[in-house]
Every structure is written in structure tokens, then in C-alpha cells.
Design an enzyme around this catalytic site. Structure first.
Site, PDB file in Angstrom:
ATOM      1  CG  ASP A 124     -10.144  -0.037   5.075  1.00  9.08           C
ATOM      2  OD1 ASP A 124      -9.876  -0.371   3.904  1.00  9.08           O
ATOM      3  OD2 ASP A 124      -9.507  -0.426   6.070  1.00  9.08           O
ATOM      4  CE  LYS A 172      -3.920  -2.213   2.195  1.00 10.94           C
ATOM      5  NZ  LYS A 172      -4.563  -2.702   3.401  1.00 10.94           N
ATOM      6  CD  GLN A 229      -3.599  -4.444   6.522  1.00 12.92           C
ATOM      7  OE1 GLN A 229      -3.415  -3.502   5.776  1.00 12.92           O
ATOM      8  NE2 GLN A 229      -4.325  -5.494   6.171  1.00 12.92           N
TER       9      GLN A 229
END
Ligand code: NDP
Length: 290
Positions: free
Chosen positions: A121, A54, A98
Site C-alpha cells: 500500500d 483484489k 484493508q
């Protein structure tokens, strides 16, 4: 019949190029560069790979990447304090924590602590609610990637019957909402649904997001259907010691029946990070009112 393959790797490359172009234009207009903060707690090897990837892709499209690596024993209070700091930091447009988290941390509390405007997200209840209400907001990356792949094969999905296997908050439910928004008739199936093969055979669009290797067999698929395989399952090593990734669809069977199908790997997977970058730019634009 042999299905056409929906190439997620190529689609993700195109999306990243578009994002890079838009980032450059936005920077020229506003003098600002979008920033993505990724928080990793502990040292789960798969998570470390995702976070590294990422960060690299964020920088490659011209955005700023902020990495925060915290020890596995980090307390809830310490993590929430870091999120508060990132919420207040004007250089940070997107915050991603995460998952999975170590057991002492409550994922729901952590997600709810993120400023919904920075929730790239798309997991915050405010964003889930906006999606369900048909309001603009940040949409979870994997479901967004699935929709972009489907629409690359068929621009207008109106009136098609979509069956979604799986009802998780991060995949199944948001995909179902996006399909509904695209005017599909949507059925959501799960572990308590009856006669899955018959349900699936009704589907013009079949999305499998279950986490069970090869569960969807060829005779579950309506001839010509569009099949999106979200599943990522690592098989145990074979006799030669090699392990491989497979989806939730028995691919060799599925490709003989479907009209178009995403492979695993190389289908939905690569789209996820590309959509994260797209969401970060969208978050930056929304916060600046542009
Ligand atoms: P979850 O485990 O959270 O959800 C799985 C869903 O599948 C549940 O709704 C469950 O039903 C349903 N299910 C489980 N077993 C069956 C069964 N035998 N028959 C019917 N339904 C069943 O998984 P996720 O949604 O997080 O992920 C699903 C898959 O997608 C996984 O393989 C994951 O690795 C992959 N994934 C891939 C991503 C990507 O980037 N490509 C990103 C995220 C996930 P119930 O609710 O009744 O328990």
C-alpha cells in the site's frame, strides 16, 4: 472544446496484462510466484467487495492470494501477531490490511508493524519518507495510478504547474511528491486554502482528491488542463431509487474546458488494484534482489 477522456479501465487492463507477463517471466527465472496477503477485519460490505476483487485479480495475473478474514472484535495484539506471522512468511511478498479498521484498532500502529519491504500500500512511514527523499520504494497505489494515467496522455510533465486538492497521506501528499519527482511545480491545497477557484485556474494539471461531489466547477479549470478526478462519492438514491458514483469534479462542466479528464467511474478507480498488483511484483523483486 471537449476534453479527451482518459480511460482508466483500458489502462488498468493493459497494466494487468503487463504484470501477468512479468510475473510469468519472473517465475521462469526464479521458480517463485509473488504472493499477496490481504487482511480484512469485520464485515464492512464495501471492504468485502474490494477484498474479493483484489483476490480475484491477484490470481488472474498468476500470483498467489492469501486471504485472512478476522472478526470485527479482533484485538490490536491479535492483528499485530498475524502481521508478524505474514512479515516472517517467505511466500508472502505483499501485505495489505484493508481500511477502514474497527474503532478499537489503531491504523497507524498497524501500518507501522508491516515490514516496509512488504508494504504494497506504500503507507508505512519508511516508504512515505523514501518517496519524499526521492529514493526507490513502494508508492501508494492510487497516486501511482494517477501518474500512469497522466503520463499516458503526456509523457513529459516537466515544468507544468500541478495543483493537488487534498493533502491526505494516502492520496494528496503522495501524488504531490510524484508530481514533484516528475519535475512539475506543485501546489497543495486543502480545506484551509484561500480562493480555491483562482488557485485551480492556475493549474496545467489539476488533481482533485477531496471527497466532495462536484466541488470543482467548470470555471475553476484552465482551458486545456489535464484533470484527474480521484474522488469517489456515492450520491443518495434518485427518484427511481438508483444511487450513482460521482467524482469531485462537475464532470459535464469540466469536460467542456479541460484538455483531458478522467471520468468517475472508469478513471482512477480501476488503476488502484492494477497498481497494487504491480507493487506486489515489485516487492517480490526487491526482496529477492532481482
Ligand atoms: P481525506 O478525507 O483523507 O482527505 C480529504 C482532503 O480534502 C483533506 O486534505 C481535506 O483538507 C481536503 N478537503 C476537504 N474538504 C475540502 C474543501 N471544501 N476544500 C478544499 N479541500 C478540502 O480523503 P482521501 O484523501 O482518503 O480521499 C479523497 C477522495 O478520493 C475521496 O472521495 C475518496 O473516496 C477518494 N479515493 C479514491 C480512491 C480510488 O481508488 N480512486 C482511493 C482513495 C480515495 P484538510 O486536510 O484541511 O482537512
Amino acid at each position: 472544446m471537449t476534453a479527451s477522456l482518459i480511460d482508466g479501465k483500458a489502462a488498468a487492463e493493459r497494466l494487468r496484462a503487463d504484470v501477468a507477463n512479468d510475473v510469468a517471466n519472473w517465475k521462469a527465472e526464479t521458480g517463485r510466484v509473488p504472493g499477496l496477503a490481504v487482511v480484512l477485519i469485520g464485515n464492512d460490505p464495501a471492504s468485502e467487495i474490494y477484498v474479493g476483487s483484489k483476490a480475484r485479480q491477484t490470481v488472474a495475473v498468476g500470483m498467489r492470494s492469501f486471504e485472512h478474514r478476522l472478526p470485527a472484535e479482533t484485538s490490536q495484539a491479535e492483528l499485530l501477531a498475524l502481521i508478524s506471522q505474514l512479515n516472517a512468511d517467505d511466500a508472502v511478498d505483499g501485505i495489505l490490511v484493508q481500511m477502514p479498521l474497527p474503532p478499537q484498532l489503531d491504523a497507524n500502529l498497524v501500518i507501522e508493524h508491516i515490514d516496509p519491504r512488504k508494504d504494497v500500500d506504500g503507507f508505512h512511514p519508511a516508504n512515505a519518507g523514501r518517496l519524499a527523499s526521492g529514493l526507490p520504494g513502494l508508492v501508494p497505489c492510487t497516486p501511482l495510478g494517477c501518474m500512469l494515467l497522466l503520463q499516458s496522455v503526456r509523457a513529459d510533465l516537466a515544468g507544468l504547474h500541478a495543483v493537488v486538492l487534498g493533502r491526505s497521506n494516502i492520496v494528496g501528499k503522495p501524488i504531490a511528491q510524484l508530481l514533484l519527482k516528475a519535475d512539475c511545480t506543485v501546489t497543495i491545497a486543502h480545506s484551509r486554502s484561500r480562493d480555491l477557484p483562482a488557485l485551480c485556474r492556475e493549474a496545467d494539471i489539476l488533481v482533485a482528491a477531496v471527497g466532495r461531489p462536484g466541488m470543482v466547477r467548470g470555471d475553476w479549470i484552465k482551458p486545456g488542463a489535464l484533470v484527474v478526478d480521484v474522488g469517489i462519492n456515492r450520491l443518495p438514491p434518485d427518484a427511481a431509487g438508483k444511487s450513482r458514483l460521482v467524482g469531485d469534479v462537475a464532470f459535464d462542466e469540466g469536460r467542456n474546458v479541460a484538455g483531458a479528464i478522467t471520468p468517475v467511474p472508469g478513471g482512477v478507480g480501476p488503476m488502484t488494484i492494477a497498481c497494487l498488483l504491480r507493487n506486489t511484483l515489485q516487492a517480490a523483486r526487491m526482496r529477492s534482489g532481482a
